[in-house]
Design an enzyme around this catalytic site. Structure first.
Site, PDB file in Angstrom:
ATOM      1  N   GLY A 194      -8.342  30.229  -2.257  1.00 53.64           N
ATOM      2  CA  GLY A 194      -8.741  31.605  -2.141  1.00 53.64           C
ATOM      3  C   GLY A 194      -8.787  32.162  -0.604  1.00 53.64           C
ATOM      4  O   GLY A 194      -9.225  33.449  -0.529  1.00 53.64           O
ATOM      5  N   LYS A 195      -8.610  31.420   0.276  1.00 52.75           N
ATOM      6  CA  LYS A 195      -8.903  31.972   1.611  1.00 52.75           C
ATOM      7  C   LYS A 195      -7.762  33.053   1.991  1.00 52.75           C
ATOM      8  O   LYS A 195      -6.648  33.066   1.341  1.00 52.75           O
ATOM      9  CB  LYS A 195      -8.545  30.735   2.738  1.00 52.75           C
ATOM     10  CG  LYS A 195      -9.740  29.539   2.204  1.00 52.75           C
ATOM     11  CD  LYS A 195     -11.127  30.012   2.616  1.00 52.75           C
ATOM     12  CE  LYS A 195     -12.108  28.874   2.445  1.00 52.75           C
ATOM     13  NZ  LYS A 195     -13.496  29.469   2.417  1.00 52.75           N
ATOM     14  N   ASN A 196      -7.832  33.711   3.216  1.00 53.19           N
ATOM     15  CA  ASN A 196      -6.848  34.590   3.424  1.00 53.19           C
ATOM     16  C   ASN A 196      -5.550  34.116   3.407  1.00 53.19           C
ATOM     17  O   ASN A 196      -4.539  34.621   3.322  1.00 53.19           O
ATOM     18  CB  ASN A 196      -7.508  35.446   4.626  1.00 53.19           C
ATOM     19  CG  ASN A 196      -8.639  36.368   4.467  1.00 53.19           C
ATOM     20  OD1 ASN A 196      -9.430  35.878   3.392  1.00 53.19           O
ATOM     21  ND2 ASN A 196      -8.712  37.276   5.067  1.00 53.19           N
TER      22      ASN A 196
END
Length: 368
Positions: free
Chosen positions: A184-186
């Site tokens: 879910g991180k950038n």
């Protein structure tokens, strides 16, 4: 439905690049460490303008090994914040050191540099500022204090890939910078991953050994190490995604700016971008009264939201101590009851953001 995050949409946009990279890595049989990991370490370090990158299997492992490389251990104290994911504090705990919490700035919700010095004792060895939600902490005063007291500073940049402070990318502002590549991180892997950035070759050398059972070379174990190695498949996927990160960041910032415009004049407090930073909006977290009822209203309208983080670490059962109790961190605790994270991802359309705004304003009227 408007999702909080749409990883499928991201994958569909780049799958024609990802699949050949995966196939190539599978055919190479270099599935743990190997050429893809080395290439990604170099490319991400170059992207951030860091000297060295050492890939590991998670952001938690990155923090843990950075602390160990700095010599942090039992009896030591490490200054950090409680409004973070529990991994920040868990990594400190793994070393045998003790986390010491400092409250945060009311506007940025990052560590308040003005409160750090009073928390320093003879046992203090390090500071771990967290770049919360993608906004860099105010690093210049933090580094000035650290240098005066001889403290190591390790950035928790798990939410801030590509964020900038005074024109420099996070992860390069202190002795070491730690990133997570949770999906879910950038910049997210298709699984777990992490990296430590540093300009110090001694730190890098120790982290490389610690991630691979403490080996100086095969079967020569000079440290008590860990199985924290990065997988080749994750590195190959991250190399593809890294080429798109700047475009995705621009899209996130555009959506954040549009939310700012739509929500202007409401009773909502929007994220505040410090003038000398470049926020990358891993999370677009508003502050709103009666947060839980507002969230329920959005949920009924099929708009997904998140809360980062509803219970500060110092109030979590696993980490609660008499050294820091309810009421000791008033800004942190107040924000924990007000923060609501709205949908934000590169593929989110303006019409969807407008729909979020409309439902949100309706919710505010119902809860007034």
């Amino acid at each position: 439905m408007i999702p909080f995050l749409d990883l499928k949409a991201q994958y569909e946009s780049i799958k024609d690049e990802i699949m050949p990279a995966v196939s190539e890595t599978l055919a190479s049989t270099q599935w743990i460490l190997g050429d893809q990991v080395t290439a990604f370490e170099n490319e991400f370090a170059q992207y951030c303008s860091a000297g060295i990158g050492v890939g590991v299997n998670s952001g938690t492992s990155a923090l843990h090994l950075a602390l160990l490389a700095a010599g942090i251990g039992p009896g030591d104290k490490v200054i950090t914040v409680a409004n973070t994911f529990v991994a920040t504090v868990a990594a400190i705990d793994y070393t045998g050191a003790q986390a010491v919490y400092v409250d945060v700035d009311e506007h940025t919700l990052n560590i308040d540099p003005g409160l750090i010095e009073s928390a320093i004792t003879t046992q203090t060895k390090a500071i771990v500022p967290v770049h919360l939600h993608g906004q860099p902490a105010d690093m210049d005063p933090i580094m000035e204090i650290a240098r005066r007291y001889g403290l190591v500073v390790i950035e928790d940049a798990a939410q801030a890939h590509g964020a900038e402070y005074r024109g420099r990318r996070v992860g390069t502002l202190a002795d070491m910078g730690c990133f997570s590549f949770y999906p879910g991180k950038n910049l997210g892997a298709c699984g777990e991953g992490g990296i430590v950035l540093t300009d110090n070759p001694l730190y890098a050398e120790k982290i490389r050994m610690l991630r691979d059972w403490g080996q100086e070379r095969k079967y020569h174990h000079v440290h008590k190490g860990f199985n924290y190695r990065m997988e080749g498949l994750q590195a190959a996927i991250l190399r593809v995604k890294l080429r798109h990160l700047d475009a995705w960041t621009t899209a996130r910032r555009d959506i954040a700016s549009y939310y700012d415009e739509l929500l202007a004049g409401s009773d909502i407090t929007c994220p505040w971008e410090q003038s000398n930073t470049r926020h990358v909006y891993h999370v677009y977290a508003i502050r709103v009264r009666d947060r839980d009822r507002v969230r329920q209203h959005l949920d009924k309208s099929h708009i997904q939201t998140g809360i980062h983080y509803p219970i500060p670490v110092h109030l979590q059962a696993a980490y609660a101590t008499s050294r820091c109790v309810s009421g000791d961190l008033p800004v942190t605790e107040r924000a924990a009851g007000e923060l609501l994270s709205l949908p934000i991802f590169a593929e989110l359309g303006k019409h969807e953001a407008m729909q979020v705004n409309n439902v949100l304003r309706s919710a505010l009227k119902e809860t007034a």
